[in-house]
Design a protein around this motif. Structure first.
Motif, PDB file in Angstrom:
ATOM      1  N   ALA A 222      46.160  30.014  24.915  1.00 16.97           N
ATOM      2  CA  ALA A 222      45.136  30.914  25.743  1.00 16.97           C
ATOM      3  C   ALA A 222      45.702  32.368  26.427  1.00 16.97           C
ATOM      4  CB  ALA A 222      45.891  30.059  27.059  1.00 16.97           C
ATOM      5  N   TYR A 223      44.439  32.927  25.926  1.00 20.06           N
ATOM      6  CA  TYR A 223      44.480  34.795  26.769  1.00 20.06           C
ATOM      7  C   TYR A 223      44.136  34.304  27.699  1.00 20.06           C
ATOM      8  CZ  TYR A 223      43.778  39.168  25.849  1.00 20.06           C
ATOM      9  OH  TYR A 223      44.276  40.938  26.175  1.00 20.06           O
ATOM     10  N   VAL A 224      44.431  35.189  28.686  1.00 14.28           N
ATOM     11  CA  VAL A 224      44.225  35.104  30.080  1.00 14.28           C
ATOM     12  C   VAL A 224      43.340  36.324  30.027  1.00 14.28           C
ATOM     13  CG1 VAL A 224      45.437  35.492  32.288  1.00 14.28           C
ATOM     14  CG2 VAL A 224      47.033  34.540  30.823  1.00 14.28           C
ATOM     15  N   LEU A 225      42.814  36.747  30.932  1.00 16.90           N
ATOM     16  CA  LEU A 225      41.304  38.082  31.117  1.00 16.90           C
ATOM     17  C   LEU A 225      41.201  38.151  32.177  1.00 16.90           C
ATOM     18  CD1 LEU A 225      38.339  36.069  29.492  1.00 16.90           C
ATOM     19  CD2 LEU A 225      39.551  38.226  28.449  1.00 16.90           C
ATOM     20  N   GLU A 226      41.521  37.513  33.695  1.00 19.11           N
ATOM     21  CA  GLU A 226      41.395  37.529  34.805  1.00 19.11           C
ATOM     22  C   GLU A 226      43.031  36.498  35.591  1.00 19.11           C
ATOM     23  OE1 GLU A 226      38.382  37.800  36.603  1.00 19.11           O
ATOM     24  OE2 GLU A 226      37.411  39.762  34.795  1.00 19.11           O
ATOM     25  N   SER A 227      43.547  37.162  36.380  1.00 18.56           N
ATOM     26  CA  SER A 227      44.248  36.466  37.037  1.00 18.56           C
ATOM     27  C   SER A 227      44.988  37.633  38.452  1.00 18.56           C
ATOM     28  CB  SER A 227      45.548  36.381  36.043  1.00 18.56           C
ATOM     29  OG  SER A 227      46.733  35.275  37.301  1.00 18.56           O
ATOM     30  N   GLY A 228      44.949  36.954  39.444  1.00 19.83           N
ATOM     31  CA  GLY A 228      45.899  37.305  40.120  1.00 19.83           C
ATOM     32  C   GLY A 228      47.976  36.499  40.867  1.00 19.83           C
ATOM     33  N   GLU A 229      48.594  37.758  41.533  1.00 20.89           N
ATOM     34  CA  GLU A 229      49.462  38.013  41.397  1.00 20.89           C
ATOM     35  C   GLU A 229      50.081  36.315  41.565  1.00 20.89           C
ATOM     36  OE1 GLU A 229      53.195  40.193  43.173  1.00 20.89           O
ATOM     37  OE2 GLU A 229      51.773  40.588  43.842  1.00 20.89           O
ATOM     38  N   GLY A 230      50.873  35.867  40.395  1.00 25.95           N
ATOM     39  CA  GLY A 230      51.054  34.806  40.608  1.00 25.95           C
ATOM     40  C   GLY A 230      50.361  33.421  40.148  1.00 25.95           C
ATOM     41  N   GLY A 231      49.179  33.823  39.990  1.00 29.46           N
ATOM     42  CA  GLY A 231      48.075  33.057  39.766  1.00 29.46           C
ATOM     43  C   GLY A 231      47.633  32.031  38.976  1.00 29.46           C
TER      44      GLY A 231
END
Length: 319
Positions: A222-231
């Motif tokens: 997986a590649y994370v593009l956008e995430s909130g803190e701890g998300g």
């Protein structure tokens, strides 16, 4: 994506697919998730002519992630920067635009622009020379390189281009997915994958979770593009969260991949990519990917002398 023929510095990119089946479920009942075995932060680096990308997959990850060769996230690419004329042989490139637009032009007369949400899947095969240049002031997206098997490395170049409206979408229980290749939520992509591939773009609402089946023998990340803190949490609900711009590599086996968005306020966006390993030797010289050093030497000769697929190399320049 890259322009100069230099042993230390080379890049390039854009595609073709085989349809695959992969069941998906929003319930964790009886679902055994793959564990996370590696995380890689995609660092910024210069590429092409004045462009900056985040390199998520490089040669150190290739053995773990066969058939995938490279993943770049491009975001600092504005005119006049870009990826001027450069060659490829032996693999496919997939360009997925997230914002702005990229204009592609090659020495066989193919030219077009893909915009936000569009995909170009280019099979370089025996040889292509092309340019990829930004169309707008802000241009963001991903480019994935997928290896071709030895018996397909010298096929004729080919394209599949999908506008955003052509890409199937599905939604359930706070989870949205764009099915670029493969299947999710019972919906199949129309894309043909020569090397069997899954490419899914997920958005999870705060508190949402999802479980995506992946064939046991396939490699997946997986590649994370956008995430909130701890998300962004993958593999197990009590695993450590993953921040944006990280590649998450999963072990082989089990049912597939589980993900939780544990942010209380921000949506999670990531791509899940998986493919059937080729299990073949990989010898890479910049934008040329073959099975042996002798094949690489022949490719360099073909490019230099303009033969065996590179006949237009001496005469063509992008406009």
């Amino acid at each position: 994506m890259r322009a100069a023929l230099n042993r230390a510095n080379f890049v390039g990119g854009l595609f073709s697919f085989r349809n695959i089946k992969s069941m998906s479920s929003s319930s964790s009942q009886n679902f055994v998730s793959r564990s996370v075995i590696k995380k890689v932060f995609a660092k910024l680096q210069k590429e092409g002519d004045g462009a900056v990308v985040r390199r998520g997959i490089s040669r150190s990850e290739q053995k773990l992630l066969d058939p995938f060769l490279m993943l770049d996230e491009f975001s600092a690419v504005s005119p006049p920067a870009g990826f001027p004329d450069h060659p490829h042989r032996g693999f496919e490139t997939v360009t997925y635009v997230l914002e702005g637009g990229i204009t592609h032009q090659d020495f066989k007369g193919h030219k077009g622009t893909i915009y936000a949400g569009d995909v170009q899947w280019m099979t370089a095969g025996r040889g292509i020379i092309h340019s990829e240049m930004p169309e707008e002031e802000i241009n963001k997206g991903l480019q994935l390189w997928i290896n071709l098997s030895s018996n397909e490395k010298m096929i004729e170049p080919n394209y599949q281009e999908l506008s955003s409206s052509d890409i199937p979408k599905a939604e359930q229980n706070g989870v949205q997915v764009k099915i670029i290749a493969g299947e999710s939520m019972g919906i199949q992509s129309p894309v043909y994958t020569r090397t069997p591939t899954m490419f899914l773009d997920f958005i999870l609402d705060p508190g949402a979770q999802f479980h995506q089946n992946v064939p046991e023998s396939w490699n997946a990340f997986a590649y994370v593009l956008e995430s909130g803190e701890g998300g962004a949490v993958f593999g197990s609900s009590n695993a450590s969260p993953v921040s944006s711009h990280n590649v998450v590599v999963f072990e082989q086996g089990n049912d597939g991949v589980s993900v939780w968005n544990k942010s209380s306020s921000k949506k999670l966006r990531f791509v899940l990519i998986a493919g059937e390993p080729l299990g073949e030797p990989v010898v890479q010289y910049g934008p040329f990917v073959m099975n042996t050093q002798a094949e690489i030497d022949m490719t360099i000769e073909d490019y230099h002398y303009g033969k065996n697929g590179f006949e237009m190399a001496k005469y063509w320049r992008s406009q």
